[in-house]
Design an enzyme around this catalytic site. Structure first.
Site, PDB file in Angstrom:
ATOM      1  CG  ASP A  13      -1.875  -1.183   1.224  1.00 39.18           C
ATOM      2  OD1 ASP A  13      -2.224  -1.676   0.138  1.00 39.18           O
ATOM      3  OD2 ASP A  13      -2.225  -1.631   2.328  1.00 39.18           O
ATOM      4  CE  LYS A  16       2.408  -2.523  -4.265  1.00 41.29           C
ATOM      5  NZ  LYS A  16       2.021  -2.156  -2.904  1.00 41.29           N
ATOM      6  N   GLY A  40      -4.597  -4.512  -3.469  1.00 42.41           N
ATOM      7  CA  GLY A  40      -5.619  -3.491  -3.697  1.00 42.41           C
ATOM      8  C   GLY A  40      -4.892  -2.254  -4.165  1.00 42.41           C
ATOM      9  CG  HIS A  41      -2.397  -2.392  -6.832  1.00 45.10           C
ATOM     10  ND1 HIS A  41      -1.698  -3.155  -7.722  1.00 45.10           N
ATOM     11  CD2 HIS A  41      -1.896  -2.705  -5.617  1.00 45.10           C
ATOM     12  CE1 HIS A  41      -0.823  -3.905  -7.079  1.00 45.10           C
ATOM     13  NE2 HIS A  41      -0.928  -3.656  -5.795  1.00 45.10           N
ATOM     14  CD  GLN A 227       0.786  -8.895  -2.398  1.00 41.67           C
ATOM     15  OE1 GLN A 227       1.422  -9.535  -3.199  1.00 41.67           O
ATOM     16  NE2 GLN A 227      -0.476  -8.605  -2.626  1.00 41.67           N
TER      17      GLN A 227
HETATM   18  P1  GDP Z   1      -0.722   0.302  -3.565  1.00 40.93           P
HETATM   19  O1  GDP Z   1      -1.364  -0.950  -3.087  1.00 40.93           O
HETATM   20  O2  GDP Z   1       0.723   0.369  -3.253  1.00 40.93           O
HETATM   21  O3  GDP Z   1      -0.992   0.579  -5.014  1.00 40.93           O
HETATM   22  O4  GDP Z   1      -1.395   1.474  -2.738  1.00 40.93           O
HETATM   23  P2  GDP Z   1      -2.948   1.627  -2.333  1.00 40.93           P
HETATM   24  O5  GDP Z   1      -3.703   2.048  -3.542  1.00 40.93           O
HETATM   25  O6  GDP Z   1      -3.422   0.439  -1.601  1.00 40.93           O
HETATM   26  O7  GDP Z   1      -2.861   2.762  -1.255  1.00 40.93           O
HETATM   27  C1  GDP Z   1      -2.318   4.017  -1.532  1.00 40.93           C
HETATM   28  C2  GDP Z   1      -3.383   5.085  -1.285  1.00 40.93           C
HETATM   29  O8  GDP Z   1      -2.758   6.347  -1.240  1.00 40.93           O
HETATM   30  C3  GDP Z   1      -4.392   5.180  -2.417  1.00 40.93           C
HETATM   31  O9  GDP Z   1      -5.632   5.589  -1.873  1.00 40.93           O
HETATM   32  C4  GDP Z   1      -3.836   6.287  -3.303  1.00 40.93           C
HETATM   33  O10 GDP Z   1      -4.824   6.953  -4.075  1.00 40.93           O
HETATM   34  C5  GDP Z   1      -3.231   7.210  -2.275  1.00 40.93           C
HETATM   35  N1  GDP Z   1      -2.048   7.968  -2.700  1.00 40.93           N
HETATM   36  C6  GDP Z   1      -1.047   7.579  -3.530  1.00 40.93           C
HETATM   37  N2  GDP Z   1      -0.065   8.526  -3.565  1.00 40.93           N
HETATM   38  C7  GDP Z   1      -0.480   9.518  -2.733  1.00 40.93           C
HETATM   39  C8  GDP Z   1       0.110  10.749  -2.307  1.00 40.93           C
HETATM   40  O11 GDP Z   1       1.219  11.108  -2.693  1.00 40.93           O
HETATM   41  N3  GDP Z   1      -0.598  11.492  -1.416  1.00 40.93           N
HETATM   42  C9  GDP Z   1      -1.820  11.109  -0.937  1.00 40.93           C
HETATM   43  N4  GDP Z   1      -2.431  11.902  -0.066  1.00 40.93           N
HETATM   44  N5  GDP Z   1      -2.412   9.958  -1.318  1.00 40.93           N
HETATM   45  C10 GDP Z   1      -1.729   9.168  -2.187  1.00 40.93           C
HETATM   46  P1  IMO Z   2      -0.899  -4.238  -2.140  1.00 36.04           P
HETATM   47  O1  IMO Z   2      -0.466  -4.802  -3.464  1.00 36.04           O
HETATM   48  C1  IMO Z   2      -0.954  -4.557   2.183  1.00 36.04           C
HETATM   49  C2  IMO Z   2      -0.968  -8.589   3.873  1.00 36.04           C
HETATM   50  C3  IMO Z   2      -2.198  -9.063   4.611  1.00 36.04           C
HETATM   51  C4  IMO Z   2      -1.554  -9.974   5.632  1.00 36.04           C
HETATM   52  C5  IMO Z   2      -0.428 -10.630   4.833  1.00 36.04           C
HETATM   53  C6  IMO Z   2      -0.785 -11.993   4.253  1.00 36.04           C
HETATM   54  O2  IMO Z   2      -2.181  -3.481  -2.199  1.00 36.04           O
HETATM   55  O3  IMO Z   2       0.210  -3.459  -1.524  1.00 36.04           O
HETATM   56  P2  IMO Z   2      -2.321 -12.765   2.235  1.00 36.04           P
HETATM   57  O4  IMO Z   2      -3.785 -12.515   1.966  1.00 36.04           O
HETATM   58  O5  IMO Z   2      -1.426 -12.226   1.170  1.00 36.04           O
HETATM   59  O6  IMO Z   2      -2.020 -14.176   2.558  1.00 36.04           O
HETATM   60  O7  IMO Z   2      -2.024 -11.921   3.565  1.00 36.04           O
HETATM   61  O8  IMO Z   2      -0.131  -9.735   3.767  1.00 36.04           O
HETATM   62  N1  IMO Z   2      -1.213  -8.104   2.494  1.00 36.04           N
HETATM   63  C7  IMO Z   2      -1.164  -6.824   2.131  1.00 36.04           C
HETATM   64  N2  IMO Z   2      -0.972  -5.716   2.865  1.00 36.04           N
HETATM   65  N3  IMO Z   2      -1.076  -4.459   0.854  1.00 36.04           N
HETATM   66  C8  IMO Z   2      -1.234  -5.561   0.101  1.00 36.04           C
HETATM   67  O9  IMO Z   2      -1.235  -5.536  -1.249  1.00 36.04           O
HETATM   68  C9  IMO Z   2      -1.330  -6.814   0.734  1.00 36.04           C
HETATM   69  N4  IMO Z   2      -1.507  -8.088   0.302  1.00 36.04           N
HETATM   70  C10 IMO Z   2      -1.411  -8.869   1.393  1.00 36.04           C
HETATM   71  O10 IMO Z   2      -2.880  -7.997   5.231  1.00 36.04           O
HETATM   72  O11 IMO Z   2      -0.949  -9.216   6.643  1.00 36.04           O
HETATM   73 MG    MG Z   3      -2.833  -1.610  -1.780  1.00 35.30          MG
END
Ligand code: GDP
Ligand code: IMO
Ligand code: MG
Length: 432
Positions: A13, A16, A40-41, A227
């Site tokens: 999270d 990416k 979850g992206h 991840q």
């Molecule tokens: P990922 O799994 O690494 O792709 O990240 P996620 O989408 O799960 O979580 C990142 C969250 O931060 C998302 O809601 C993005 O829209 C938000 N986000 C990404 N870059 C920035 C930033 O520079 N500032 C803020 N405030 N939000 C951001």
């Molecule tokens: P993105 O790509 C954050 C965490 C779960 C748990 C551990 C194992 O959005 O960054 P699993 O279901 O993979 O067996 O769970 O890994 N986890 C993540 N945490 N971002 C993710 O994906 C994750 N995918 C798995 O919360 O701790």
């Molecule tokens: Mg994510």
């Protein structure tokens, strides 16, 4: 742009998908190499939020090939929902059919994998991992035990039938005798597999060898990680990890084009750390500051909706992540979350609470993590809204002091600074 892999450098999270989407504009071929719909992206374009789990973030562009690689595990029900949701948001059906390709070698998450993920967690009780319950661990377990069902199996009825005769009795025995769960009849599984075949048929890339060869020889490739390094099955906070290899090296395996295809590994770090699920977290903040980061950063899981745990940037982890993740450049996200902070902390070492010893080297055995407390270096905040700044030079001095320290501490260039969720809210400090 060089062939680049986007690697989560903390606990997932990190933002990416935002970085992948941004870099995808300069790539022709975007490939997801590991994980599954535990990911979850989020990508935000013109204030519209798109959520991805399996589909590479490049699908929002019209002419980019988006490839789901051999290293991925696919939960069909989730894949179906994801495509439907993206279509409801305006991504055209033809765009999926033209651009989205799935490796026949990817493994399928079967219904029993979901059951076993839940049952495994219940069995662990207070030691649970806090998985996303998407069947990730059990699917990879079966893959490595060589009893997985791959996408290509769906297209050979006789072989699939024979395979099921080996796998199903084994799975039913585990479901029934070990966990007391419902078993599956062969007929109902075959029916499911027929549905899956229909679902995947438009996307399966049977000529994947030609497609990857062409990408390797003629295209700019972007490898999209899921991840993060600290959730890596080998290098993360084992056992509180996922079951695949998010590190850059994972792209060489799951991508199928060899290690020398990768020319740059961009490690995505948040300006702080978050973690969903269980496991140690040395810089975790359980006070008002943690709440403030969680609220301003809107830190909720995209896949599970869980509140993310928050803490200060952990430099010990970051140095380790640069090493094992193979990181050659940094994208630092969410710097804007600190816009109203008077001070910002960065952990530069751990102190052993029992002995007082200081270590700058990451302790890989997580049982020891509970003995450590962070040693911080404190920086002054900037108290300025940076969300509209486009050039590095325009950033407030205190922000630059923080960034330059981080860059020299990690000895890796920070090339991208993200100051908000939108594509536009990005500063390129160096060309990528
Ligand atoms: P990922 O799994 O690494 O792709 O990240 P996620 O989408 O799960 O979580 C990142 C969250 O931060 C998302 O809601 C993005 O829209 C938000 N986000 C990404 N870059 C920035 C930033 O520079 N500032 C803020 N405030 N939000 C951001
Ligand atoms: P993105 O790509 C954050 C965490 C779960 C748990 C551990 C194992 O959005 O960054 P699993 O279901 O993979 O067996 O769970 O890994 N986890 C993540 N945490 N971002 C993710 O994906 C994750 N995918 C798995 O919360 O701790
Ligand atoms: Mg994510």
């Amino acid at each position: 742009m060089k062939n680049t892999v986007v690697v989560g450098a903390q606990f997932g999270d990190e933002g990416k998908a935002k970085i992948t989407d941004l870099l995808a504009s300069n790539a022709d071929f975007i490939i997801r190499y590991q994980g599954g719909c535990n990911a979850g992206h989020t990508v935000v374009v013109d204030n519209v939020k798109y959520k991805f789990h399996l589909v590479p973030s490049g699908i929002l562009y019209e002419n980019k090939t988006c490839f789901i690689g051999a290293g991925i595990v696919i939960y069909p029900e989730n894949f179906k929902n994801e495509i439907e949701e993206l279509m409801a948001q305006g991504v055209k059906k033809e765009q999926f059919e033209k651009n989205l390709k799935i490796s026949p070698l990817a493994n399928i998450t079967m219904p029993w994998h979901i059951d076993l993920d839940g049952a495994g967690e219940d069995n662990l009780g207070k030691n649970k991992i806090g998985t996303t319950k998407k069947g990730i661990g059990p699917t990879y377990t079966d893959k490595y035990a060589r009893i997985g069902i791959r996408i290509e199996d769906l297209f050979n009825d006789e072989a699939l039938n024979n395979k099921l005769d080996i796998i199903l009795p084994l799975k039913n025995k585990t479901l029934d005798k070990v966990y007391g769960l419902k078993t599956y009849t062969k007929d109902e599984v075959l029916e499911k597999l027929r549905e899956y075949k229909e679902l995947f048929a438009p996307y399966v890339c049977f000529d994947w060898q030609d497609v990857l060869r062409d990408a390797k020889e003629n295209k700019t490739i972007l490898f999209e990680g899921a991840q993060g390094v600290m959730l890596d099955i080998d290098y993360g906070t084992y056992p509180f990890v996922t079951s695949s290899n998010p590190i850059a090296g994972g792209a060489a395996v799951g991508g199928g084009m060899g290690p020398r295809t990768i020319e740059e590994a961009i490690g995505v770090f948040k300006a702080y750390v978050t973690r969903v699920g269980e496991g140690p977290f040395i810089t975790e903040l359980t006070d008002d500051i943690g709440d403030k980061i969680q609220t301003i950063g809107a830190e909720f899981g995209v896949t599970t909706g869980r509140k993310r745990r928050c803490g200060w940037f952990d430099g010990v982890i970051a140095k380790y992540s640069v090493l094992v993740g193979g990181i050659t450049a940094i994208a630092l996200t969410k710097l804007d979350v600190f816009d109203t902070f008077d001070e910002i902390k960065l952990c530069i070492a751990y102190r052993n609470k029992k002995t007082g010893d200081i270590t700058e080297s990451y302790p890989t055995n997580v049982v020891e993590h509970y003995d450590f407390e962070p040693v911080y270096k404190t920086f002054k905040g900037w108290n300025v809204d940076i969300t509209k700044i486009k050039n590095y030079d325009e950033l407030p001095l205190n922000a630059k002091v923080y960034l330059e320290y981080l860059e020299s501490y990690l000895n890796v260039p920070i090339k991208i600074i993200s100051t908000g969720p939108d594509r536009e809210q990005t500063i390129f400090k160096e060309k990528v």
